[in-house]
Design a protein around this motif. Sequence first.
Motif, mmCIF file in Angstrom:
data_model
loop_
_atom_site.group_PDB
_atom_site.id
_atom_site.type_symbol
_atom_site.label_atom_id
_atom_site.label_comp_id
_atom_site.label_asym_id
_atom_site.label_seq_id
_atom_site.Cartn_x
_atom_site.Cartn_y
_atom_site.Cartn_z
ATOM 1 N N GLU A 165 31.934 53.703 33.447
ATOM 2 C CA GLU A 165 31.224 52.837 34.392
ATOM 3 C C GLU A 165 31.614 51.375 34.185
ATOM 4 O O GLU A 165 31.775 50.625 35.149
ATOM 5 C CB GLU A 165 29.715 53.013 34.246
ATOM 6 N N LEU A 166 31.790 50.968 32.927
ATOM 7 C CA LEU A 166 32.200 49.587 32.647
ATOM 8 C C LEU A 166 33.565 49.285 33.248
ATOM 9 O O LEU A 166 33.767 48.219 33.831
ATOM 10 C CB LEU A 166 32.229 49.329 31.141
ATOM 11 N N LEU A 167 34.513 50.211 33.108
ATOM 12 C CA LEU A 167 35.860 49.952 33.620
ATOM 13 C C LEU A 167 35.904 49.939 35.142
ATOM 14 O O LEU A 167 36.559 49.089 35.740
ATOM 15 C CB LEU A 167 36.845 50.974 33.058
ATOM 16 N N ILE A 168 35.217 50.859 35.771
ATOM 17 C CA ILE A 168 35.198 50.864 37.234
ATOM 18 C C ILE A 168 34.407 49.657 37.733
ATOM 19 O O ILE A 168 34.815 48.980 38.679
ATOM 20 C CB ILE A 168 34.661 52.204 37.765
ATOM 21 N N GLY A 169 33.313 49.335 37.052
ATOM 22 C CA GLY A 169 32.533 48.156 37.405
ATOM 23 C C GLY A 169 33.294 46.860 37.187
ATOM 24 O O GLY A 169 33.097 45.877 37.898
ATOM 25 N N GLN A 170 34.186 46.851 36.205
ATOM 26 C CA GLN A 170 34.998 45.658 35.945
ATOM 27 C C GLN A 170 35.854 45.322 37.162
ATOM 28 O O GLN A 170 35.929 44.174 37.587
ATOM 29 C CB GLN A 170 35.883 45.904 34.720
ATOM 30 N N LEU A 171 36.512 46.330 37.724
ATOM 31 C CA LEU A 171 37.343 46.091 38.902
ATOM 32 C C LEU A 171 36.485 45.683 40.090
ATOM 33 O O LEU A 171 36.843 44.762 40.829
ATOM 34 C CB LEU A 171 38.181 47.326 39.244
ATOM 35 N N GLU A 172 35.349 46.348 40.281
ATOM 36 C CA GLU A 172 34.442 45.980 41.375
ATOM 37 C C GLU A 172 34.018 44.516 41.261
ATOM 38 O O GLU A 172 34.040 43.777 42.246
ATOM 39 C CB GLU A 172 33.174 46.842 41.352
ATOM 40 N N PHE A 173 33.607 44.103 40.058
ATOM 41 C CA PHE A 173 33.152 42.731 39.851
ATOM 42 C C PHE A 173 34.282 41.747 40.134
ATOM 43 O O PHE A 173 34.090 40.748 40.840
ATOM 44 C CB PHE A 173 32.632 42.555 38.422
ATOM 45 N N TYR A 174 35.457 42.010 39.581
ATOM 46 C CA TYR A 174 36.584 41.123 39.809
ATOM 47 C C TYR A 174 36.909 41.023 41.296
ATOM 48 O O TYR A 174 37.123 39.931 41.830
ATOM 49 C CB TYR A 174 37.818 41.597 39.020
ATOM 50 N N TRP A 175 36.941 42.150 41.952
ATOM 51 C CA TRP A 175 37.261 42.180 43.377
ATOM 52 C C TRP A 175 36.209 41.434 44.198
ATOM 53 O O TRP A 175 36.545 40.572 45.011
ATOM 54 C CB TRP A 175 37.376 43.629 43.850
ATOM 55 N N ASP A 176 34.942 41.775 43.995
ATOM 56 C CA ASP A 176 33.860 41.236 44.830
ATOM 57 C C ASP A 176 33.532 39.777 44.543
ATOM 58 O O ASP A 176 33.185 39.037 45.462
ATOM 59 C CB ASP A 176 32.579 42.062 44.643
ATOM 60 N N ILE A 177 33.634 39.366 43.291
ATOM 61 C CA ILE A 177 33.182 38.025 42.895
ATOM 62 C C ILE A 177 34.335 37.038 42.752
ATOM 63 O O ILE A 177 34.190 35.859 43.069
ATOM 64 C CB ILE A 177 32.374 38.090 41.570
ATOM 65 N N HIS A 178 35.483 37.505 42.291
ATOM 66 C CA HIS A 178 36.588 36.585 42.024
ATOM 67 C C HIS A 178 37.710 36.645 43.054
ATOM 68 O O HIS A 178 37.964 35.660 43.742
ATOM 69 C CB HIS A 178 37.162 36.831 40.622
ATOM 70 N N LEU A 179 38.377 37.776 43.154
ATOM 71 C CA LEU A 179 39.610 37.815 43.954
ATOM 72 C C LEU A 179 39.371 37.777 45.450
ATOM 73 O O LEU A 179 39.888 36.892 46.139
ATOM 74 C CB LEU A 179 40.447 39.048 43.597
ATOM 75 N N ARG A 180 38.626 38.705 45.983
ATOM 76 C CA ARG A 180 38.547 38.809 47.448
ATOM 77 C C ARG A 180 37.988 37.555 48.109
ATOM 78 O O ARG A 180 38.531 37.103 49.120
ATOM 79 C CB ARG A 180 37.779 40.078 47.854
ATOM 80 N N PRO A 181 36.929 36.929 47.522
ATOM 81 C CA PRO A 181 36.464 35.675 48.143
ATOM 82 C C PRO A 181 37.521 34.567 48.138
ATOM 83 O O PRO A 181 37.573 33.755 49.054
ATOM 84 C CB PRO A 181 35.254 35.275 47.292
ATOM 85 N N ARG A 182 38.391 34.548 47.119
ATOM 86 C CA ARG A 182 39.435 33.514 47.050
ATOM 87 C C ARG A 182 40.533 33.727 48.085
ATOM 88 O O ARG A 182 41.350 32.834 48.327
ATOM 89 C CB ARG A 182 40.074 33.504 45.652
ATOM 90 N N LEU A 183 40.576 34.886 48.713
ATOM 91 C CA LEU A 183 41.608 35.160 49.711
ATOM 92 C C LEU A 183 41.175 34.806 51.128
ATOM 93 O O LEU A 183 42.001 34.821 52.045
ATOM 94 C CB LEU A 183 42.024 36.634 49.637
ATOM 95 N N GLU A 184 39.895 34.479 51.300
ATOM 96 C CA GLU A 184 39.399 34.128 52.635
ATOM 97 C C GLU A 184 40.145 32.905 53.161
ATOM 98 O O GLU A 184 40.394 31.953 52.430
ATOM 99 C CB GLU A 184 37.892 33.855 52.599
ATOM 100 N N GLY A 185 40.500 32.947 54.434
ATOM 101 C CA GLY A 185 41.173 31.816 55.074
ATOM 102 C C GLY A 185 42.663 31.728 54.793
ATOM 103 O O GLY A 185 43.298 30.734 55.152
#
Length: 185
Positions: free
Chosen positions: A6-26
């Motif tokens: 759960e930690l490893l799958i949650g790690q990718l979710e957190f990175y994607w949702d909080i860090h990477l994907r928002p930085r790609l907007e625009g």
Amino acid sequence: MGDCDELLIGQLEFYWDIHLRPRLEGLTDDEYQWAPAQPSWTVHPDADGKIVMDREWPEPSPPPVTTIAWRLVHIGVGCFATRVNTFFDDDGVDAPMFDPRHIPSDLPGTADAGLAFLDHWYGRWHGAIRGLDDAGLAKPLGPKGGEYAEDTMLGLITHLNREVMHHGAEICLLRDLYRAGMVTR
């Protein structure tokens, strides 16, 4: 699913949702194709108009600098699509994960298409690994893993988390440099 899983799958979710994907907007097409140095690898139409990704094998040392387009497609293809197609989808190719027939034929040439491509393949990868039980996570990759046949799916997830975070950070840095006026044309 165990705590570690759960930690490893949650790690990718957190990175994607909080860090990477928002930085790609625009993301704009100019940013997507910005070549920060020469030579640079990118994605571009070939003579027939099909979008292709620059690549040489063996890779030169040092390799060329890559564009946001190249890195974004690399994550979409190298981290997500080929693994989904190899281990979770019946794409009609019974071959190890590095077989080029697992690469989608519709690589994106624009920022909007690139983001849609990345979202699609992340969603497929995330849904597939989220659906694994403890036995599926602990199972060796087998022949489709090629030289990594003895590694487990959980080991592959761990590796891909590192790759997504590594290349995602590079994309974010390239966006920062572009925004700061480091653009060379």
